[in-house]
Design an enzyme around this catalytic site. Sequence first.
Site, PDB file in Angstrom:
ATOM      1  N   ILE A  30       0.851  -1.193   0.000  1.00 17.58           N
ATOM      2  CA  ILE A  30       0.000   0.000   0.000  1.00 17.58           C
ATOM      3  C   ILE A  30       0.885   1.240   0.000  1.00 17.58           C
ATOM      4  O   ILE A  30       1.709   1.426   0.906  1.00 17.58           O
ATOM      5  CB  ILE A  30      -0.932   0.002   1.223  1.00 17.58           C
ATOM      6  CG1 ILE A  30      -1.865  -1.201   1.168  1.00 17.58           C
ATOM      7  CG2 ILE A  30      -1.741   1.302   1.291  1.00 17.58           C
ATOM      8  CD1 ILE A  30      -2.692  -1.399   2.420  1.00 17.58           C
ATOM      9  N   TYR A  31       0.746   2.064  -1.036  1.00 12.40           N
ATOM     10  CA  TYR A  31       1.438   3.341  -1.123  1.00 12.40           C
ATOM     11  C   TYR A  31       0.407   4.416  -1.455  1.00 12.40           C
ATOM     12  O   TYR A  31      -0.487   4.188  -2.273  1.00 12.40           O
ATOM     13  CB  TYR A  31       2.517   3.320  -2.225  1.00 12.40           C
ATOM     14  CG  TYR A  31       3.431   2.132  -2.144  1.00 12.40           C
ATOM     15  CD1 TYR A  31       4.277   1.951  -1.058  1.00 12.40           C
ATOM     16  CD2 TYR A  31       3.446   1.162  -3.152  1.00 12.40           C
ATOM     17  CE1 TYR A  31       5.115   0.847  -0.975  1.00 12.40           C
ATOM     18  CE2 TYR A  31       4.279   0.058  -3.081  1.00 12.40           C
ATOM     19  CZ  TYR A  31       5.111  -0.089  -1.992  1.00 12.40           C
ATOM     20  OH  TYR A  31       5.931  -1.186  -1.905  1.00 12.40           O
ATOM     21  N   ARG A  32       0.546   5.561  -0.840  1.00 14.24           N
ATOM     22  CA  ARG A  32      -0.427   6.610  -1.130  1.00 14.24           C
ATOM     23  C   ARG A  32      -0.159   7.187  -2.523  1.00 14.24           C
ATOM     24  O   ARG A  32       0.975   7.204  -3.001  1.00 14.24           O
ATOM     25  CB  ARG A  32      -0.375   7.697  -0.058  1.00 14.24           C
ATOM     26  CG  ARG A  32       0.808   8.634  -0.145  1.00 14.24           C
ATOM     27  CD  ARG A  32       0.810   9.573   1.037  1.00 14.24           C
ATOM     28  NE  ARG A  32       1.757  10.665   0.863  1.00 14.24           N
ATOM     29  CZ  ARG A  32       2.253  11.379   1.854  1.00 14.24           C
ATOM     30  NH1 ARG A  32       1.893  11.136   3.092  1.00 14.24           N
ATOM     31  NH2 ARG A  32       3.104  12.353   1.603  1.00 14.24           N
ATOM     32  N   ARG A  81       3.901   7.395  -4.324  1.00 12.77           N
ATOM     33  CA  ARG A  81       4.876   7.718  -3.279  1.00 12.77           C
ATOM     34  C   ARG A  81       5.309   6.440  -2.563  1.00 12.77           C
ATOM     35  O   ARG A  81       4.650   5.942  -1.669  1.00 12.77           O
ATOM     36  CB  ARG A  81       4.273   8.702  -2.269  1.00 12.77           C
ATOM     37  CG  ARG A  81       5.218   9.070  -1.133  1.00 12.77           C
ATOM     38  CD  ARG A  81       4.465   9.866  -0.086  1.00 12.77           C
ATOM     39  NE  ARG A  81       5.237  10.026   1.126  1.00 12.77           N
ATOM     40  CZ  ARG A  81       5.285   9.143   2.121  1.00 12.77           C
ATOM     41  NH1 ARG A  81       4.615   8.014   2.017  1.00 12.77           N
ATOM     42  NH2 ARG A  81       5.989   9.373   3.194  1.00 12.77           N
ATOM     43  N   TRP A  82       6.450   5.902  -3.006  1.00 11.21           N
ATOM     44  CA  TRP A  82       7.024   4.760  -2.306  1.00 11.21           C
ATOM     45  C   TRP A  82       8.444   5.111  -1.886  1.00 11.21           C
ATOM     46  O   TRP A  82       9.194   5.739  -2.606  1.00 11.21           O
ATOM     47  CB  TRP A  82       6.993   3.483  -3.131  1.00 11.21           C
ATOM     48  CG  TRP A  82       7.480   3.582  -4.552  1.00 11.21           C
ATOM     49  CD1 TRP A  82       8.498   4.353  -5.043  1.00 11.21           C
ATOM     50  CD2 TRP A  82       6.955   2.846  -5.665  1.00 11.21           C
ATOM     51  NE1 TRP A  82       8.651   4.151  -6.382  1.00 11.21           N
ATOM     52  CE2 TRP A  82       7.722   3.222  -6.801  1.00 11.21           C
ATOM     53  CE3 TRP A  82       5.950   1.897  -5.825  1.00 11.21           C
ATOM     54  CZ2 TRP A  82       7.482   2.694  -8.075  1.00 11.21           C
ATOM     55  CZ3 TRP A  82       5.722   1.381  -7.084  1.00 11.21           C
ATOM     56  CH2 TRP A  82       6.474   1.772  -8.182  1.00 11.21           C
ATOM     57  N   GLU A 121       2.567 -11.683  -1.462  1.00 11.02           N
ATOM     58  CA  GLU A 121       1.433 -11.393  -0.580  1.00 11.02           C
ATOM     59  C   GLU A 121       0.198 -12.188  -0.989  1.00 11.02           C
ATOM     60  O   GLU A 121      -0.640 -12.525  -0.141  1.00 11.02           O
ATOM     61  CB  GLU A 121       1.127  -9.894  -0.586  1.00 11.02           C
ATOM     62  CG  GLU A 121       2.065  -9.047   0.245  1.00 11.02           C
ATOM     63  CD  GLU A 121       3.420  -8.824  -0.390  1.00 11.02           C
ATOM     64  OE1 GLU A 121       4.348  -8.350   0.299  1.00 11.02           O
ATOM     65  OE2 GLU A 121       3.587  -9.135  -1.603  1.00 11.02           O
ATOM     66  N   ASP A 137       0.470  13.253   7.808  1.00 11.57           N
ATOM     67  CA  ASP A 137       0.996  11.907   7.912  1.00 11.57           C
ATOM     68  C   ASP A 137       0.826  11.368   9.324  1.00 11.57           C
ATOM     69  O   ASP A 137       0.383  12.074  10.230  1.00 11.57           O
ATOM     70  CB  ASP A 137       2.469  11.882   7.498  1.00 11.57           C
ATOM     71  CG  ASP A 137       2.825  10.635   6.710  1.00 11.57           C
ATOM     72  OD1 ASP A 137       2.452   9.540   7.158  1.00 11.57           O
ATOM     73  OD2 ASP A 137       3.454  10.763   5.642  1.00 11.57           O
ATOM     74  N   ARG A 176      11.139   0.185   0.216  1.00 16.71           N
ATOM     75  CA  ARG A 176       9.914  -0.592   0.094  1.00 16.71           C
ATOM     76  C   ARG A 176       9.944  -1.469  -1.151  1.00 16.71           C
ATOM     77  O   ARG A 176      10.621  -1.189  -2.141  1.00 16.71           O
ATOM     78  CB  ARG A 176       8.699   0.336   0.064  1.00 16.71           C
ATOM     79  CG  ARG A 176       8.524   1.187   1.313  1.00 16.71           C
ATOM     80  CD  ARG A 176       8.222   0.338   2.537  1.00 16.71           C
ATOM     81  NE  ARG A 176       6.993  -0.423   2.388  1.00 16.71           N
ATOM     82  CZ  ARG A 176       5.787   0.054   2.667  1.00 16.71           C
ATOM     83  NH1 ARG A 176       5.639   1.301   3.118  1.00 16.71           N
ATOM     84  NH2 ARG A 176       4.724  -0.702   2.516  1.00 16.71           N
ATOM     85  N   GLY A 177       9.135  -2.544  -1.123  1.00 22.71           N
ATOM     86  CA  GLY A 177       9.173  -3.537  -2.187  1.00 22.71           C
ATOM     87  C   GLY A 177       8.893  -2.976  -3.568  1.00 22.71           C
ATOM     88  O   GLY A 177       9.562  -3.326  -4.545  1.00 22.71           O
TER      89      GLY A 177
END
Length: 495
Positions: free
Chosen positions: A175-177, A189-190, A238, A287, A194-195
């Site tokens: 989950i990324y915004r 936005r990652w 996942e 945030d 992060r993966g």
Amino acid sequence: MSHHDLRGFLDALAARGQLRHVDAPVDPELESTALCRLALERGGPALLMRNPIGSRHALLGNLFGHRDRIERALGGRPLASLRELGELLASIKEPRWPSNLRQALSTWPELAQLAHVAPKATPDAAFNEIVLEGDDIDLGALPIQRCWPGDAGRLITFGLVVTRGTRQQRQNVAIYRQQLIDRNRVIMRWLPHRGGALDFADFRAANPGKPFPVLVAIGADPATMLAAVAPVPDTLSEYEFAGLLRGARTRVWHSALTGLDAPAGAEIVLEGFIEPGDTALEGPFGDHTGYYNAQGEFPVFTVKRLRMRRDAIYHGSYMGRAPGDEPSVLSSALNDVFVPILRKVFPEVVDFYLPPEACSYRIAVVSIRKQYPGHARRMMMGVWSYLRQFTYTKFVIVTDDDIDVRDWSQVLWALSTRVDPARDSLLVENTPIDYLDFSSPVPNLGSKLGLDATRKLPAETSRPWSEPIVPDPAVERRVQSLWDSLQAGSSNSRG
């Protein structure tokens, strides 16, 4: 019960009074966030806002705003609790190797669950009822939220982002915004560790000048959503882990456009690409730190195809000052997952706690059965290095096993009576720090502090260490019996 889509889960919640339909108009601009915050603070249900202003699609909020709903998403057996989830993850990360088949059958209960790992492909899915391409795509028609007054715009907050790198065949779901900047364009936005960002970097290195395929699913089944936020080993998808959670194989639909798989029970699916060099300035947005984050350049995801159910439900969330937001509730519940994982490598661990007030990752308190001088420092370094989730943990406090790390009054007592600031502090400089952390001197780089709040062994101090006060158990039992009789006599006299 296994839930293969969001709607089945919502029906189950409604039957238990854990879902409330909101027919009054609610504006995705600020109002939906305020309403969900209020529901969370009051311990209220998930909210299905059926008439969001500016959209014909229902807006689902506060889905995971209570621990009970998070555990219900596991669907009962084979996993009845988040602690059992941690035990399973620990077994996957550090398996117990048997010496023969008989021992394998008796000591590997997780083997029976591995039948649920492989995702099951399905040729069709409900989100294929409406398929839009080109100029027909308008993400603005969805009730995408603007959560806080200072936010730069509207934000997709609970989209499952599916990517694949070049080093592993597994697909990453996280989950990324995503900030909406045009009818079919969002900023992804990652963060670098992060993966999705790692997959993107590997793909760019191996395929210079080629667009990077991305798929985003909104309103997926609960097991897949939980798998996206759980500490799943890098070698496991996942989707595979979601099958373990629900006790049934994950149903996926293959996107010919991107080569990626979508959870077949999703309400909305976005297919598209990140073009080489296509970036934009993202933020600021409120945030989990309780502050608006700094702006930064991130890749832009261009949606080429939009698929959704005719009456698609848009699932949203929000981030705000911890512990008063939905991600804090998720993080607090998933805290139990980490304990068995750490124990697998560090058997001396008694308990491990990430206080939600500290953003659920910036402070860690761990209790151990101390065995040798310097043991607490080894534990600090273990926490910082073993799991990628703790890369940005700034403070690690280590206590003895007589301290309840979830009781801050006990932790403060240990800090005040067992710590010498100079002797018992471990300061590490120039380490990776969350770029959202404005307290660090420069972005992405800062220091970490470990505090040894354990009783000191002879090699660690030149003074004799005193013993804590402990009541006599026999006296305590006698006095408790006396107190109970006094209470009973008081009740009889009033009667």
